[in-house]
Design a protein around this motif. Structure first.
Motif, PDB file in Angstrom:
ATOM      1  N   ASP A 175       0.728  -1.383   0.226  1.00  0.00           N
ATOM      2  CA  ASP A 175      -0.153   0.404  -0.023  1.00  0.00           C
ATOM      3  C   ASP A 175       1.036   1.082   0.510  1.00  0.00           C
ATOM      4  OD1 ASP A 175       1.116  -0.406   2.866  1.00  0.00           O
ATOM      5  OD2 ASP A 175      -0.350   0.092   3.879  1.00  0.00           O
ATOM      6  N   GLU A 176       1.978   0.874  -0.403  1.00  0.00           N
ATOM      7  CA  GLU A 176       2.817   2.507  -0.636  1.00  0.00           C
ATOM      8  C   GLU A 176       3.412   2.489  -1.704  1.00  0.00           C
ATOM      9  OE1 GLU A 176       4.549   3.188   3.890  1.00  0.00           O
ATOM     10  OE2 GLU A 176       5.547   0.924   2.775  1.00  0.00           O
ATOM     11  N   LEU A 177       4.267   3.497  -2.554  1.00  0.00           N
ATOM     12  CA  LEU A 177       4.710   4.013  -3.655  1.00  0.00           C
ATOM     13  C   LEU A 177       6.171   4.285  -3.180  1.00  0.00           C
ATOM     14  CD1 LEU A 177       5.453   4.481  -6.377  1.00  0.00           C
ATOM     15  CD2 LEU A 177       4.386   6.866  -5.683  1.00  0.00           C
ATOM     16  N   VAL A 178       7.327   3.164  -3.393  1.00  0.00           N
ATOM     17  CA  VAL A 178       8.284   3.291  -3.189  1.00  0.00           C
ATOM     18  C   VAL A 178       9.621   4.126  -4.796  1.00  0.00           C
ATOM     19  CG1 VAL A 178      10.717   2.525  -2.340  1.00  0.00           C
ATOM     20  CG2 VAL A 178       8.877   1.040  -1.698  1.00  0.00           C
ATOM     21  N   LEU A 179       9.745   5.304  -3.309  1.00  0.00           N
ATOM     22  CA  LEU A 179      10.307   6.429  -4.534  1.00  0.00           C
ATOM     23  C   LEU A 179      11.611   6.191  -4.079  1.00  0.00           C
ATOM     24  CD1 LEU A 179       8.330   9.710  -3.840  1.00  0.00           C
ATOM     25  CD2 LEU A 179       8.259   7.643  -5.539  1.00  0.00           C
ATOM     26  N   THR A 180      13.084   5.653  -4.730  1.00  0.00           N
ATOM     27  CA  THR A 180      14.159   5.637  -4.949  1.00  0.00           C
ATOM     28  C   THR A 180      15.113   6.678  -5.408  1.00  0.00           C
ATOM     29  OG1 THR A 180      14.249   2.728  -4.727  1.00  0.00           O
ATOM     30  CG2 THR A 180      15.989   3.743  -4.827  1.00  0.00           C
ATOM     31  N   PHE A 181      16.121   7.119  -4.464  1.00  0.00           N
ATOM     32  CA  PHE A 181      16.833   8.260  -4.606  1.00  0.00           C
ATOM     33  C   PHE A 181      18.184   7.833  -4.845  1.00  0.00           C
ATOM     34  CE2 PHE A 181      12.994   9.816  -3.132  1.00  0.00           C
ATOM     35  CZ  PHE A 181      12.480  10.891  -3.942  1.00  0.00           C
ATOM     36  N   ARG A 182      18.881   8.445  -5.042  1.00  0.00           N
ATOM     37  CA  ARG A 182      20.263   8.114  -5.385  1.00  0.00           C
ATOM     38  C   ARG A 182      21.022   9.540  -5.211  1.00  0.00           C
ATOM     39  NH1 ARG A 182      22.236   2.985  -6.420  1.00  0.00           N
ATOM     40  NH2 ARG A 182      24.131   3.972  -5.909  1.00  0.00           N
ATOM     41  N   GLY A 183      22.524   9.042  -4.732  1.00  0.00           N
ATOM     42  CA  GLY A 183      23.009  11.044  -3.834  1.00  0.00           C
ATOM     43  C   GLY A 183      24.392  10.752  -3.650  1.00  0.00           C
ATOM     44  N   ASP A 184      24.967   9.791  -4.512  1.00  0.00           N
ATOM     45  CA  ASP A 184      26.200   9.410  -4.715  1.00  0.00           C
ATOM     46  C   ASP A 184      26.920  10.600  -4.627  1.00  0.00           C
ATOM     47  OD1 ASP A 184      25.348   6.907  -4.793  1.00  0.00           O
ATOM     48  OD2 ASP A 184      26.122   6.527  -6.417  1.00  0.00           O
ATOM     49  N   GLY A 185      28.178  10.937  -3.774  1.00  0.00           N
ATOM     50  CA  GLY A 185      29.185  11.700  -4.060  1.00  0.00           C
ATOM     51  C   GLY A 185      28.744  12.599  -2.674  1.00  0.00           C
ATOM     52  N   ALA A 186      27.518  12.893  -2.441  1.00  0.00           N
ATOM     53  CA  ALA A 186      27.004  14.331  -1.539  1.00  0.00           C
ATOM     54  C   ALA A 186      27.723  14.277  -0.253  1.00  0.00           C
ATOM     55  CB  ALA A 186      25.352  13.719  -1.559  1.00  0.00           C
ATOM     56  N   ALA A 187      28.165  14.915   0.461  1.00  0.00           N
ATOM     57  CA  ALA A 187      28.321  15.567   1.458  1.00  0.00           C
ATOM     58  C   ALA A 187      27.405  15.616   2.735  1.00  0.00           C
ATOM     59  CB  ALA A 187      29.398  16.964   1.761  1.00  0.00           C
ATOM     60  N   LEU A 188      27.761  14.601   3.870  1.00  0.00           N
ATOM     61  CA  LEU A 188      26.411  14.855   4.628  1.00  0.00           C
ATOM     62  C   LEU A 188      25.621  16.073   5.465  1.00  0.00           C
ATOM     63  CD1 LEU A 188      27.175  11.356   6.746  1.00  0.00           C
ATOM     64  CD2 LEU A 188      25.000  11.768   5.083  1.00  0.00           C
TER      65      LEU A 188
END
Length: 282
Positions: free
Chosen positions: A255-268
């Motif tokens: 019952d959910e839509l899973v949105l997958t994001f990528r953020g390789d190379g980002a700094a916390l």
């Protein structure tokens, strides 16, 4: 008185003496006891070293968890007491700290908010540096939202259609007025991602009581309306998430839509994770 002379006998040999056993040297009890004490002391030192390492490892893991949790709270602008579960894997944090980065980080936030979207967030990072300004090797974020949240992505949420999830598709319900009559419309759509945006591709449409499949040709009046509506719909996600995160995939899970994001190379600790992105002007 006459003296009797006895014949001379063989010369007598001296008695044979038993061989004298050499004295056996006493064992060096003091020397052996010294080695035993040394081994005991060494064993105690090893045990104490292991205990000290375990204690230090526990403190280091707590510190690393607090560090990661603090960054997630800052990025998502969560309340200070928000539930944030951090898992740093099974490796030694001390050894990883000496290398300057944590091998794997997994974070679960049951109640997270990205702009107008609210849902469950799961973050997976690899090669996460202790220096908050240094880039993360791999960063993936799964954000699970309910059907109601899709309406929040519309330009005017007050007039947005009703969304629901059916199997692996999104169901959209709306209506329009034709010649004074209100006609219900139902769409089934496949979710996907393209160029960082959420794309809903219609597979079928029901107008009133008549259903039209995508790709079919119907020259009737309703068929022409259906053909115009059976076009992919693009919903911008960028304005609701940090600019460092790019939508990579979208799929229905229960019952959910899973949105997958990528953020390789980002700094916390970098601005790209603290600043929302922007949607292109309509």
């Amino acid at each position: 008185m006459s003296t009797e002379i006895l014949p001379a006998g063989p010369p007598s040999e001296p008695p044979v003496q038993p061989p004298v056993e050499p004295e056996t040297a006493a064992p060096p009890t003091k020397k052996r006891r010294g080695w035993l004490i040394a081994l005991i002391v060494l064993g105690v030192l090893v045990v104490l070293g292991i205990i000290a390492f375990i204690v230090a490892e526990s403190f280091a893991k707590d510190y690393a968890r607090d560090y990661v949790r603090g960054k997630i709270v800052d990025v998502l602008q969560l309340p200070a007491d928000a539930e944030v579960d951090v898992d740093l894997g099974a490796g030694s944090i001390i050894l990883q700290a000496l290398a300057g980065r944590i091998e794997t980080v997994d974070v679960d936030v049951p109640d997270a908010t990205f702009g107008a979207l609210t849902g469950t967030l799961s973050l997976h990072g690899e090669g996460v540096p202790l220096d908050e300004t240094a880039p993360v090797d791999t960063l993936r974020v799964d954000f699970a939202i309910g059907a109601d949240d899709l309406a929040a992505l519309s330009e005017d949420p007050s007039t947005a259609p009703t969304f629901a999830f059916e199997g692996d598709q999104v169901a959209l319900g709306s209506e329009f007025e034709l010649f004074g009559a209100v006609i219900p419309i139902g769409l089934t759509l496949d979710p996907s991602a393209a160029d960082g945006a959420l794309v809903l591709t219609p597979t079928s449409i029901t107008i009133g009581e008549q259903t039209f499949e995508s790709g079919s040709e119907d020259g009737s009046f309703l068929g022409q309306i259906a053909s115009a509506l059976l076009q992919p719909q693009t919903l911008c996600i960028a304005g609701s998430v940090p600019q460092a995160l790019v939508l990579d995939d979208a799929a229905i899970d229960g019952d959910e839509l899973v949105l997958t994001f990528r953020g390789d190379g980002a700094a916390l600790g970098g601005p790209e994770l603290a600043t929302p992105g922007t949607c292109p002007a309509a």
